[in-house]
Scaffold this motif. Sequence first.
Motif, short mmCIF file in Angstrom:
data_model
loop_
_atom_site.label_atom_id
_atom_site.label_comp_id
_atom_site.label_asym_id
_atom_site.label_seq_id
_atom_site.Cartn_x
_atom_site.Cartn_y
_atom_site.Cartn_z
N MET A 1 11.62 -54.40 -18.89
CA MET A 1 10.54 -54.13 -19.82
C MET A 1 10.45 -52.63 -20.02
N SER A 2 11.00 -52.18 -21.11
CA SER A 2 11.09 -50.75 -21.32
C SER A 2 10.08 -50.21 -22.32
N GLY A 3 9.24 -51.05 -22.87
CA GLY A 3 8.31 -50.61 -23.89
C GLY A 3 6.89 -50.47 -23.39
N PRO A 4 5.98 -50.15 -24.31
CA PRO A 4 4.58 -49.96 -23.95
C PRO A 4 3.90 -51.27 -23.58
N VAL A 5 2.79 -51.13 -22.84
CA VAL A 5 2.01 -52.27 -22.36
C VAL A 5 0.53 -51.99 -22.58
N LEU A 6 -0.20 -52.99 -23.04
CA LEU A 6 -1.66 -52.94 -23.08
C LEU A 6 -2.19 -54.18 -22.38
N VAL A 7 -3.39 -54.04 -21.82
CA VAL A 7 -4.03 -55.15 -21.12
C VAL A 7 -5.37 -55.43 -21.79
N ILE A 8 -5.65 -56.70 -21.98
CA ILE A 8 -6.97 -57.13 -22.45
C ILE A 8 -7.69 -57.71 -21.25
N GLU A 9 -8.82 -57.10 -20.88
CA GLU A 9 -9.62 -57.59 -19.76
C GLU A 9 -10.60 -58.65 -20.29
N LEU A 10 -10.71 -59.74 -19.55
CA LEU A 10 -11.56 -60.86 -19.97
C LEU A 10 -12.59 -61.18 -18.89
N THR A 98 -12.02 -61.52 -14.82
CA THR A 98 -11.56 -62.71 -14.11
C THR A 98 -10.19 -63.15 -14.62
N HIS A 99 -9.85 -62.71 -15.81
CA HIS A 99 -8.59 -63.05 -16.47
C HIS A 99 -8.17 -61.84 -17.29
N ALA A 100 -6.91 -61.84 -17.70
CA ALA A 100 -6.39 -60.75 -18.53
C ALA A 100 -5.25 -61.27 -19.39
N VAL A 101 -4.94 -60.50 -20.41
CA VAL A 101 -3.77 -60.76 -21.23
C VAL A 101 -2.95 -59.47 -21.23
N ASP A 102 -1.69 -59.58 -20.86
CA ASP A 102 -0.77 -58.45 -20.99
C ASP A 102 -0.01 -58.61 -22.30
N VAL A 103 0.08 -57.52 -23.05
CA VAL A 103 0.90 -57.47 -24.25
C VAL A 103 1.97 -56.42 -23.96
N ILE A 104 3.22 -56.90 -23.84
CA ILE A 104 4.32 -56.08 -23.33
C ILE A 104 5.43 -56.02 -24.37
N ALA A 105 5.73 -54.82 -24.84
CA ALA A 105 6.85 -54.64 -25.77
C ALA A 105 8.13 -54.45 -24.97
N ASP A 112 7.27 -49.79 -31.98
CA ASP A 112 6.88 -50.69 -30.90
C ASP A 112 5.51 -50.32 -30.33
N HIS A 113 5.19 -49.04 -30.32
CA HIS A 113 3.87 -48.61 -29.84
C HIS A 113 2.78 -49.09 -30.81
N VAL A 114 3.03 -48.95 -32.11
CA VAL A 114 2.06 -49.41 -33.10
C VAL A 114 1.96 -50.93 -33.06
N VAL A 115 3.10 -51.63 -32.99
CA VAL A 115 3.09 -53.09 -32.91
C VAL A 115 2.28 -53.55 -31.69
N THR A 116 2.49 -52.92 -30.56
CA THR A 116 1.76 -53.31 -29.34
C THR A 116 0.26 -53.14 -29.53
N GLY A 175 1.04 -39.06 -34.50
CA GLY A 175 1.78 -38.98 -33.25
C GLY A 175 1.39 -40.04 -32.23
N PHE A 176 0.74 -41.11 -32.67
CA PHE A 176 0.27 -42.15 -31.75
C PHE A 176 1.40 -42.65 -30.86
N ARG A 177 1.12 -42.71 -29.57
CA ARG A 177 2.02 -43.32 -28.57
C ARG A 177 1.15 -43.84 -27.45
N LEU A 178 1.50 -45.01 -26.97
CA LEU A 178 0.85 -45.56 -25.79
C LEU A 178 1.57 -45.02 -24.55
N LEU A 179 0.86 -45.00 -23.46
CA LEU A 179 1.50 -44.68 -22.18
C LEU A 179 2.09 -45.98 -21.67
#
Length: 180
Positions: A1-10, A98-105, A112-116, A175-179
Amino acid sequence: MSGPVLVIELAVTVPRTAIERLREFLARSSARFEEKRVGEYDLNIHAESLGITDTGGVDGRRPVLVSLMGAGIGDEAIFEAEHADEVDQKPLVGFTPTHAVDVIAFSNSSVDHVVTALLTAAVMDVIGGVANAELREDQVPIVAGLPGIVATMTDPWPAAYGSAEFLRAWAQQPGFRLLK
């Protein structure tokens, strides 16, 4: 998994009807769609389905994994491990996840950063939650003034919590980029 990741906390378990709506959205928006288990989807999302018209010369079909996790849905151990080193999120977002969703490019181009970010926002439109995005230190002042921001923190690491509106506004910043 070499791309950006975001997490949705639920705050609660995602209802099956919402999971079905998410599945339908992802299947409709993807060139390739594989349901690994209920709530886990391996796909090639069409960037244009998220409103992205400039893909920077890369193929508009971007490889992504969307994975819902937590008690009763799957990947409980991953959820626990990912949240073991988190700060107490209740003061920041108003609940303990209590739950989460990972969105992983799976790729790391600018698109890919914008798509994520935009895919995470679209998932939030369906199931709710609060996005948890780790930041570079220089990004903290940029995101602090954006609409939909819920909270920012700098210790133990810079992060922002926000709504789908926040992710969409942030993705429009130059210049948007996710960490990662």
